[in-house]
Write a protein that holds these residues in place. Structure first.
Motif, PDB file in Angstrom:
ATOM      1  N   ARG A  79       0.828  -1.218   0.000  1.00 53.62           N
ATOM      2  CA  ARG A  79       0.000   0.000   0.000  1.00 53.62           C
ATOM      3  C   ARG A  79       0.856   1.259   0.000  1.00 53.62           C
ATOM      4  O   ARG A  79       0.481   2.249  -0.625  1.00 53.62           O
ATOM      5  N   TYR A 114       1.971   1.416  -3.788  1.00 53.55           N
ATOM      6  CA  TYR A 114       0.966   1.505  -4.841  1.00 53.55           C
ATOM      7  C   TYR A 114      -0.266   2.329  -4.462  1.00 53.55           C
ATOM      8  O   TYR A 114      -1.090   2.632  -5.322  1.00 53.55           O
ATOM      9  N   SER A 135      -2.919   1.486  -2.888  1.00 54.14           N
ATOM     10  CA  SER A 135      -4.165   0.725  -2.812  1.00 54.14           C
ATOM     11  C   SER A 135      -3.828  -0.728  -2.506  1.00 54.14           C
ATOM     12  O   SER A 135      -2.658  -1.092  -2.406  1.00 54.14           O
ATOM     13  N   ASP A 136      -4.864  -1.549  -2.377  1.00 56.09           N
ATOM     14  CA  ASP A 136      -4.651  -2.983  -2.167  1.00 56.09           C
ATOM     15  C   ASP A 136      -4.540  -3.684  -3.517  1.00 56.09           C
ATOM     16  O   ASP A 136      -5.132  -3.234  -4.500  1.00 56.09           O
TER      17      ASP A 136
END
Length: 166
Positions: free
Chosen positions: A60, A63, A65-66
């Motif tokens: 996370r 990036y 996000s997941d």
């Protein structure tokens, strides 16, 4: 990777020899692979000695996000038995993973008892990956095939007739 949130207790027993002494393995040598295809991201790890939650925290950070899917062992297997602390750590990890919008695929080093506990908590969000075979990840990695070579301890990825080795 520096986090140790809900770190599997068995990993504390894994040591590195430095000179004449042994010290806790930091697993700094471990690597992770991210595959991206058609706007989907898949995070691939080996046994996740750093702890799957810590690896996801770092993902996370990088990036924002997941991932859409994770292929990883959770290294929760214990021999000869599981303590209550081991089982509680498995339950807490399962509760945290259940809240994520991620599909998880795990394998042998997760352990049979932890897998059953995680499966009860996570339901269809968690699947068991055999040692070799076609992934059942549907559209997430529709053209990828995954296998693990026990002899060489390598993760093998196949796509369109090409072999990728980790």
């Amino acid at each position: 990777m520096t986090g140790r949130r809900l770190w599997p207790l068995g990993n504390r027993e894994l040591m590195l020899k430095k000179g004449d002494a042994f010290e806790q393995d930091t697993f700094r040598h471990e690597q992770y692979l991210v595959l991206e295809e058609k706007g989907k991201r898949i995070l691939i790890s080996g046994c996740a000695h750093n702890g799957i939650l810590n690896i996801l925290d770092r993902y996370r950070e990088l990036y924002g996000s997941d991932p859409d899917a994770v292929i990883s062992g959770f290294h929760m297997s214990r021999k000869p038995h599981y303590s209550q602390a081991d089982l509680e750590l498995v339950r807490q990890t399962g509760e945290e993973l259940r809240r994520l919008p991620v599909r998880f695929y795990t394998g042998h080093c997760t352990g049979e008892i932890p897998y059953r506990i995680l499966k009860d908590i996570m339901g269809e969000q968690l699947s068991y990956v055999q040692a070799a075979g076609k992934s059942d990840m549907g559209m997430a990695v529709s053209s990828w095939y995954l296998a693990f070579c026990r002899r060489s301890s390598q993760l093998l990825l196949f796509r369109n007739g090409y072999l990728f080795v980790k």
